[in-house]
Design a protein around this motif. Structure first.
Motif, PDB file in Angstrom:
ATOM      1  N   GLY A   1      53.378  42.230  28.873  1.00 57.03           N
ATOM      2  CA  GLY A   1      52.413  42.909  29.111  1.00 57.03           C
ATOM      3  C   GLY A   1      51.486  42.459  30.131  1.00 57.03           C
ATOM      4  N   ARG A   2      50.433  43.179  30.543  1.00 62.83           N
ATOM      5  CA  ARG A   2      49.615  42.406  31.564  1.00 62.83           C
ATOM      6  C   ARG A   2      48.367  42.206  31.027  1.00 62.83           C
ATOM      7  NH1 ARG A   2      50.919  42.699  36.418  1.00 62.83           N
ATOM      8  NH2 ARG A   2      48.731  42.964  37.419  1.00 62.83           N
ATOM      9  N   PHE A   3      47.985  42.550  29.785  1.00 61.13           N
ATOM     10  CA  PHE A   3      46.571  42.161  29.260  1.00 61.13           C
ATOM     11  C   PHE A   3      46.718  41.855  27.843  1.00 61.13           C
ATOM     12  CE2 PHE A   3      45.624  45.549  32.561  1.00 61.13           C
ATOM     13  CZ  PHE A   3      44.604  45.108  33.220  1.00 61.13           C
ATOM     14  N   PHE A   4      45.922  40.780  27.605  1.00 61.05           N
ATOM     15  CA  PHE A   4      46.098  39.996  26.356  1.00 61.05           C
ATOM     16  C   PHE A   4      44.622  39.984  25.803  1.00 61.05           C
ATOM     17  CE2 PHE A   4      49.840  38.979  28.474  1.00 61.05           C
ATOM     18  CZ  PHE A   4      50.870  39.394  27.418  1.00 61.05           C
ATOM     19  N   GLU A   5      44.691  40.139  24.435  1.00 62.55           N
ATOM     20  CA  GLU A   5      43.237  39.638  23.536  1.00 62.55           C
ATOM     21  C   GLU A   5      43.496  38.378  22.957  1.00 62.55           C
ATOM     22  OE1 GLU A   5      40.610  41.369  19.911  1.00 62.55           O
ATOM     23  OE2 GLU A   5      42.386  42.622  20.380  1.00 62.55           O
ATOM     24  N   ASP A   6      42.643  37.623  22.965  1.00 63.96           N
ATOM     25  CA  ASP A   6      42.717  36.026  22.392  1.00 63.96           C
ATOM     26  C   ASP A   6      42.206  36.426  20.816  1.00 63.96           C
ATOM     27  OD1 ASP A   6      42.601  33.633  21.389  1.00 63.96           O
ATOM     28  OD2 ASP A   6      40.766  33.203  22.345  1.00 63.96           O
ATOM     29  N   ALA A   7      43.084  36.253  19.753  1.00 66.12           N
ATOM     30  CA  ALA A   7      42.854  36.734  18.584  1.00 66.12           C
ATOM     31  C   ALA A   7      41.789  35.955  17.934  1.00 66.12           C
ATOM     32  CB  ALA A   7      44.116  36.443  17.666  1.00 66.12           C
ATOM     33  N   ILE A   8      41.381  34.494  18.641  1.00 67.92           N
ATOM     34  CA  ILE A   8      40.470  33.815  18.083  1.00 67.92           C
ATOM     35  C   ILE A   8      38.936  34.281  18.396  1.00 67.92           C
ATOM     36  CG2 ILE A   8      39.501  31.446  18.074  1.00 67.92           C
ATOM     37  CD1 ILE A   8      42.559  30.581  18.371  1.00 67.92           C
ATOM     38  N   THR A   9      38.934  34.811  19.820  1.00 71.28           N
ATOM     39  CA  THR A   9      37.658  34.986  20.447  1.00 71.28           C
ATOM     40  C   THR A   9      37.267  36.526  20.647  1.00 71.28           C
ATOM     41  OG1 THR A   9      38.207  34.589  22.716  1.00 71.28           O
ATOM     42  CG2 THR A   9      37.458  32.684  21.475  1.00 71.28           C
TER      43      THR A   9
END
Length: 132
Positions: free
Chosen positions: A101-109
């Motif tokens: 993928g090209r975009f990721f979400e930080d699960a912590i912040t």
């Protein structure tokens, strides 16, 4: 505990739970650390990918950064952890290949990371990344 005579308990005094109650002005970091760890434990329980038992290591091209992927039941999580006092940079291509993928979400912040430029990790920073 029942095995308090065992050698591993020698350096583990009984927990002073009152230290974690709000309002301890003399040691404000105790409850802050405790709360942060509790939040990470709850977050870990909510991420099915972390229940997987076989992490897949991948090269981050940075000697101080550990990178691995955890998968379970179709869920995928990329973990990056900087074990250095210095800022580290990870080529974005490493995430694109590992995370598909090209975009990721930080699960912590909750912050969104784009793989259009290198990923920067501050000293001792870590990410738990899922596809955004």
């Amino acid at each position: 505990p029942s095995n308090h005579f065992h050698c591993i308990w020698v350096h583990r005094p009984q927990m002073q739970w009152k230290w974690l109650e709000g309002g301890d002005e003399t040691h404000p970091y105790r409850s802050r650390v405790y709360d942060s760890i509790r939040q990470l434990i709850l977050l870990r329980r909510s991420l099915p990918a972390l229940a997987g038992q076989s992490p897949e290591l991948f090269s981050t091209d940075a000697s101080s950064v550990l990178g691995y992927v955890r998968q379970n039941l179709g869920n995928r999580l990329i973990v990056l952890a900087n074990f250095s006092e210095q800022t580290a940079s990870i080529p974005a291509n490493r995430l694109r290949i590992s995370g598909v993928g090209r975009f990721f979400e930080d699960a912590i912040t909750g912050s969104i990371l784009s793989t259009s430029s290198p990923i920067q990790l501050a000293p001792y920073q870590f990410y738990w990344l899922k596809r955004a």
